[in-house]
Enzyme design. Structure first.
Site, short mmCIF file in Angstrom:
data_model
loop_
_atom_site.label_atom_id
_atom_site.label_comp_id
_atom_site.label_asym_id
_atom_site.label_seq_id
_atom_site.Cartn_x
_atom_site.Cartn_y
_atom_site.Cartn_z
N CYS A 159 0.02 3.88 2.63
CA CYS A 159 0.46 3.40 3.95
C CYS A 159 1.92 3.74 4.18
CB CYS A 159 0.28 1.88 4.06
SG CYS A 159 -1.41 1.32 3.94
N CYS A 172 0.83 -1.20 0.00
CA CYS A 172 0.00 0.00 0.00
C CYS A 172 0.87 1.26 0.00
CB CYS A 172 -0.91 -0.04 1.23
SG CYS A 172 -1.74 1.51 1.62
#
Length: 126
Positions: free
Chosen positions: A37, A34
């Site tokens: 993230c 991600c």
């Protein structure tokens, strides 16, 4: 290892243990794949380092699949906030440090006595 007040959680059992041991937790659900993230991780770590009285934890949703499934975390990054064993918020998406600090102030200001009384009333009514 708890570096910069970040605690890795790898299962539902580990989460349960930390919830029992800490009155206030901010849990970041994340994943290695991600990109948002990875961008948010240093912001989360920075705020964690400035807020030692709150446990900041990280959960890789691809590792702690039981925990991610239990809380129905479908997108990352996601922040779950737990106070006195009650999940009080779940926020999806990355944010800037000032936004995270603003959220922390809101979460700290909640009247947990009123929240706990509400849930106690609902349980006794059942």
């Amino acid at each position: 290892m708890n570096v910069n007040n970040l605690y890795p959680i790898d299962s539902q059992a580990a989460f349960n243990q930390q919830v029992t041991a800490h009155d206030f937790m901010v849990v970041l659900f994340t994943a290695k794949w991600c990109a948002p993230c990875q961008t948010f991780a240093p912001v989360f770590a920075e705020v964690a380092a400035q807020t030692p009285h709150i446990l900041f934890a990280t959960v890789d949703m691809d590792v702690a699949t039981d925990l991610a499934a239990n809380f129905q975390v479908a997108q990352v990054p996601a922040l779950m906030v737990v106070r006195e064993r009650v999940v009080i918020d779940l926020v999806n998406g990355a944010m800037h440090a000032h936004e995270l600090k603003h959220h922390l102030h809101m979460w700290q200001a909640l009247d947990m006595a009123a929240i706990n009384a509400h849930f106690a009333q609902r349980v006794s009514a059942s």
